[in-house]
Motif scaffolding. Structure first.
Motif, PDB file in Angstrom:
ATOM      1  N   GLN A 372      -6.278   2.403  -4.799  1.00  0.00           N
ATOM      2  CA  GLN A 372      -7.625   2.853  -4.451  1.00  0.00           C
ATOM      3  C   GLN A 372      -8.526   1.729  -3.931  1.00  0.00           C
ATOM      4  O   GLN A 372      -9.582   2.000  -3.367  1.00  0.00           O
ATOM      5  N   THR A 373      -8.138   0.483  -4.120  1.00  0.00           N
ATOM      6  CA  THR A 373      -8.968  -0.633  -3.652  1.00  0.00           C
ATOM      7  C   THR A 373      -8.333  -1.412  -2.507  1.00  0.00           C
ATOM      8  O   THR A 373      -9.033  -2.143  -1.797  1.00  0.00           O
ATOM      9  N   GLY A 374      -7.012  -1.275  -2.331  1.00  0.00           N
ATOM     10  CA  GLY A 374      -6.319  -2.083  -1.340  1.00  0.00           C
ATOM     11  C   GLY A 374      -6.009  -3.484  -1.823  1.00  0.00           C
ATOM     12  O   GLY A 374      -5.585  -4.336  -1.041  1.00  0.00           O
ATOM     13  N   TYR A 375      -6.191  -3.728  -3.132  1.00  0.00           N
ATOM     14  CA  TYR A 375      -5.885  -5.034  -3.692  1.00  0.00           C
ATOM     15  C   TYR A 375      -4.431  -5.082  -4.168  1.00  0.00           C
ATOM     16  O   TYR A 375      -3.687  -4.097  -4.078  1.00  0.00           O
ATOM     17  N   LEU A 376      -4.032  -6.198  -4.702  1.00  0.00           N
ATOM     18  CA  LEU A 376      -2.685  -6.369  -5.240  1.00  0.00           C
ATOM     19  C   LEU A 376      -2.716  -6.165  -6.752  1.00  0.00           C
ATOM     20  O   LEU A 376      -3.599  -6.705  -7.419  1.00  0.00           O
ATOM     21  N   PRO A 377      -1.781  -5.412  -7.308  1.00  0.00           N
ATOM     22  CA  PRO A 377      -1.775  -5.209  -8.760  1.00  0.00           C
ATOM     23  C   PRO A 377      -1.360  -6.469  -9.494  1.00  0.00           C
ATOM     24  O   PRO A 377      -0.690  -7.344  -8.934  1.00  0.00           O
ATOM     25  N   ALA A 378      -1.749  -6.544 -10.761  1.00  0.00           N
ATOM     26  CA  ALA A 378      -1.413  -7.720 -11.567  1.00  0.00           C
ATOM     27  C   ALA A 378       0.034  -7.688 -12.041  1.00  0.00           C
ATOM     28  O   ALA A 378       0.556  -8.713 -12.474  1.00  0.00           O
TER      29      ALA A 378
END
Length: 453
Positions: A372-378
């Protein structure tokens, strides 16, 4: 005013302006030696008590029922809305009856101010999602609870495999839990690169220079002298860009105790960028954003973060060229984001906060958060579950493939100040034209003047 003082003033002004804008062990029974005398009846051992989950933490699961925890964060927009939704989902579904009350402060500067006010009135929340440098400061002020008792708890903690599943892996004495991450990377028009004769992205600074200068030479080849400055890398002075370039040259400014900018590796980095600009292989744009530069082939490289991928992709819609995200030369990049930290309260509230934090960093939730953010998961296992999203977002997939190369920033209280200095120093050299060694010396002096160290 001398050039030295001018650069010094520029750096100090930029930094100050930016400064204003976390068993019961059973022994074997002895067997009696048989004798002719009647055996003495052996007493039946008392049954051992079943360990109660959470007992080692000073709280039982029953004590969690009805506990309400306060969760503060500095996210805004869609990410803030997502965190509110996740708090509702956890409150309705968790097995312990914990309720989470989220409060979003809109940005991390306001969050820091709220924490500063709350610590004087003993009204701090139970869980924080904040920048690592904020949490490092709060840890020095004894505002954070250690994670170690929870990290290694047999019932509520993480196994060794789960700790290794984080990117980067969780340390044994981690102060915070990593969540989704953005990254500063190079956007690269590989269609144009191939037209220039390059079949792959640059892997070294020298290869980067060759491709950037070839792009500039293509513009110089026509009869119009007004466009001779285009091609190559479009310069920006974003602090994360500066940090990524330093990492590309193994010039990490954090030495484990403090920040040291004036090093041979840092001078090599800035000298390389200075020479790139002087040769016409890097150029400064007058535009506030430069998404059009790549599809118009005015730049072969531009630096963006993951939140900018949709805008960069939109700029390519009218172009037949294709683009991707690549690491800085030397397979370097910079990832960054907010971390979760516990605040010392009561055993029940701390455990409740930990359980919500653990749920937020689970592979399933990290996958949703990243989608949903376009970031990379941890979590690496979350990446493995995001195949459908990766197929629909090839630039994001390219960034995800670089996860191992994306170094985490220093967990240091003064990282915010140091980061702003990096951006100012990059601009002072590549945009203003300052001498790299002089600028680095002034960066050290400014850091010491502000911190007293």
């Amino acid at each position: 005013m001398s050039r030295s003082r001018a650069f010094h003033a520029l750096i100090i002004f930029s930094v100050l302006l930016a400064a204003c804008s976390p068993q019961v062990i059973f022994l074997p029974l002895k067997t009696a030696t048989p004798t002719l005398a009647p055996a003495t009846p052996t007493a039946t051992p008392a049954p051992s008590a079943t360990p109660i989950p959470g007992a080692e933490l000073g709280v039982s699961p029953a004590a969690l029922r009805g506990v309400e925890i306060n969760f503060w964060h500095g996210a805004d927009g869609a990410q803030s809305a997502l965190l509110a939704q996740l708090a509702i989902e956890f409150s309705l579904s968790n097995a312990w009856g914990i309720t989470v009350k989220p409060t979003g402060w809109g940005n991390y500067y306001k969050l820091g101010g709220a924490v500063a006010s709350a610590k004087t009135s003993s009204s701090l929340p139970d869980l924080l999602l904040a920048l690592p440098e904020q949490e490092a400061t709060w840890e020095q002020e004894s505002l954070l609870a250690p994670l170690t008792p929870y990290l290694h708890h047999p019932e509520f903690g993480f196994s060794s495999a789960e700790q290794a599943d984080f990117a980067p892996p969780l340390a044994e004495t981690a102060l915070t839990l990593t969540t989704v991450r953005s990254a500063r990377l190079l956007a690269y028009n590989f269609t144009w690169a191939r037209a220039l004769g390059f079949e792959s992205a640059p892997q070294t600074p020298e290869q980067f220079r060759q491709q950037a200068c070839a792009a500039n030479a293509a513009w110089r080849a026509d009869a119009d002298p007004t466009n001779d400055g285009y091609g190559g890398w479009v310069v920006d002075e974003n602090p994360w860009t500066a940090y990524a370039w330093l990492r590309a040259f193994d010039a990490e400014p954090w030495n484990g105790e403090t920040f040291a900018f004036n090093t041979p590796a840092a001078e090599t980095t800035l000298t390389f960028l200075e020479q790139l600009r002087e040769a016409g292989c890097a150029w400064v744009s007058d535009e506030a954003v430069n998404y059009a530069a790549l599809p118009e082939r005015k730049a072969l490289f531009a630096t963006i973060n993951l939140a900018e991928v949709p805008e960069q992709a939109a700029a390519f819609r009218s172009s037949s060229d294709e683009w991707t995200l690549i690491a800085f030369p030397g397979e370097a990049g910079a990832s960054y984001g907010a971390d979760l930290a516990l605040v010392p309260t009561s055993p029940a509230r701390q455990l409740a906060a930990w359980l919500f934090a653990r749920w937020l960093v689970s592979p399933e939730i990290q996958g949703r958060w990243a989608t949903q953010t376009g970031y990379l998961p941890a979590r690496l296992s979350a990446l493995a579950q995001m195949g459908e999203y990766a197929a629909a977002h090839p630039q994001w997939a390219a960034a995800a493939a670089l996860t191992a190369e994306l170094g985490a920033p220093p967990l240091a209280a003064r990282w915010g100040l140091a980061r702003n200095l990096l951006g100012s120093g990059l601009g002072a050299v590549v945009i203003v034209g300052g001498d790299p060694r002089l600028v680095l010396e002034q960066m050290d002096e400014t850091f010491k003047a502000v911190t007293g160290k």
